[in-house]
Write an enzyme that holds these catalytic residues in place. Structure first.
Site, mmCIF file in Angstrom:
data_model
loop_
_atom_site.group_PDB
_atom_site.id
_atom_site.type_symbol
_atom_site.label_atom_id
_atom_site.label_comp_id
_atom_site.label_asym_id
_atom_site.label_seq_id
_atom_site.Cartn_x
_atom_site.Cartn_y
_atom_site.Cartn_z
ATOM 1 C CE LYS A 152 23.279 16.685 -13.979
ATOM 2 N NZ LYS A 152 22.653 16.097 -15.174
ATOM 3 C CG ASP B 72 18.995 16.409 -10.532
ATOM 4 O OD1 ASP B 72 20.195 16.700 -10.580
ATOM 5 O OD2 ASP B 72 18.350 15.936 -11.474
ATOM 6 C CG ASP C 58 15.873 12.138 -18.336
ATOM 7 O OD1 ASP C 58 16.868 12.864 -18.284
ATOM 8 O OD2 ASP C 58 15.214 11.939 -19.356
ATOM 9 C CB SER D 173 22.641 7.613 -20.541
ATOM 10 O OG SER D 173 22.079 7.503 -21.818
ATOM 11 C CB CYS E 46 22.747 21.449 -14.094
ATOM 12 S SG CYS E 46 21.222 20.700 -13.508
#
Ligand code: CO
Ligand code: CO
Length: 347
Positions: free
Chosen positions: A20, A67, A50, A48, A17
């Site tokens: 990102k 993701d 998930d 904002s 992550c």
């Protein structure tokens, strides 16, 4: 086991992550996109939150999220597990249950096919544990390997957990310890051995399914999973979406063994500095919070735990359920009336 002599993490610039886009950069790009105004789209990207939630009209919502990222570990099977656990997480963070997944694989032609097979096998095993059907996927040639999932699930709309529901007086529970970014950075720099990084990988492959299912029968008001924007970033988003201030006691936040030690040595991923730049002005950090601990609070997490706001009388029972499952859950603070900052951190 690395089967080619090539270390997966040596092929990538930023891992997990931490790869990102910077939060400020991302919000600028998103702000230029046209708004979609469909009453059935209950949660879209402007909140904002998930995952998206689309009203199916029968009391259920369709939940969707995706993701994918470059490896933060060298073992391809382990990487597949981490990436799948991370991608599935956003559905649980919305109070939903994932049902179907598609593999997303970017892979260099020069790497052995058995490496790709191991990545997919790791993902498939986590999907099986989650009760999720892998129904297909897409792969593309790329010099840097990346893997993840596009996930579809369902949520009972009266059980939906957006990040905007936190109420004054709620207690905050964090279901996993922090430090995955720092420990994997230290491991990549060869300053932390396999045993030292195992606490991070064990945590990253732990499904947030268990944290979500332990909420059954409880009246949680808000939840989000702690990922690339760090505990501080995701706490800011929850506070702002809920119109409250989150008060967090840094000394109560569960931290992975050796994460503070590695932070003191400067083994801090670039994403942690980006998080501090972007979210720091909205956080009031008490002077007695040690720098290495505040570094952990801004550390981008891969497949981090859930941050849950729930009534005070339910928090201890929730923590106990998770501890019984071997997760280092803890109450880390409470929800206060909105003041000047989004998050206030004391020691
Ligand atoms: Co999330
Ligand atoms: Co996500």
């Amino acid at each position: 086991m690395d089967m080619t002599g090539v270390k997966l993490t040596e092929l990538v610039e930023a891992a997990g992550c931490a790869a990102k886009l910077a939060p400020g950069y991302l919000s600028q790009v998103l702000s230029d996109l046209p708004r979609v105004d469909d009453p059935n789209l209950l949660v879209g990207f402007d909140a904002s939150d998930d995952a998206y939630v689309y009203d199916l009209g029968d009391g259920r919502g369709l939940v969707g999220t995706t993701d994918f990222f470059p490896p933060m570990v060298d073992d391809p099977y382990l990487f597949g597990q981490v990436a799948a656990a991370n991608a599935l997480s956003d559905v649980w963070a919305m109070g939903g249950r994932p049902a179907l997944a598609l593999n997303l694989l970017c892979f260099p032609n020069c790497l052995g096919l058995e490496v790709a097979g191991q990545i997919l096998a790791g993902g498939a095993d986590k999907c099986r544990e989650a009760g999720v059907i892998v129904a297909g996927g897409h792969s593309i040639n790329d010099h840097e390997p990346k893997f993840g999932l596009a996930v579809t699930g369902f949520v009972e709309l009266d059980r939906m957990l957006a990040n905007g529901g936190a109420r004054e007086g709620d207690v905050l529970v964090l279901t996993k310890a922090l430090g995955t970014g720092i420990l994997t950075t230290a491991h990549k720099a060869e300053l932390l051995d396999e045993a030292g990084v195992k606490v991070a990988t064990d945590s990253m492959i732990t499904l947030n399914k268990y944290g979500a299912e332990a909420l059954d029968g409880l009246d949680a008001h808000a939840a989000t999973d702690v990922t690339g924007f760090s505990l501080m970033g995701h706490a800011c988003e929850m506070a702002e979406a809920s119109g409250v201030t989150l008060e967090i006691r840094a000394g109560d936040v569960p931290v992975m063994a050796r994460a503070r030690e590695m932070a003191q040595m400067g083994l801090i991923p670039a994403g942690a500095y980006r998080n501090r730049d972007f979210f720091g002005p909205r956080v009031e950090m008490s002077d007695d919070v040690p720098l290495d601990l505040s570094d952990v609070l801004f550390d981008p997490q891969t497949s981090g735990g859930l941050l849950v706001a729930l009534p005070e009388d339910e928090a201890a029972g929730y923590v106990e359920r998770l501890r019984g499952l071997g997760q280092p859950a803890a109450t880390v603070g409470h929800v206060a009336a909105r003041s000047e900052c989004s998050v206030r951190v004391t020691m």
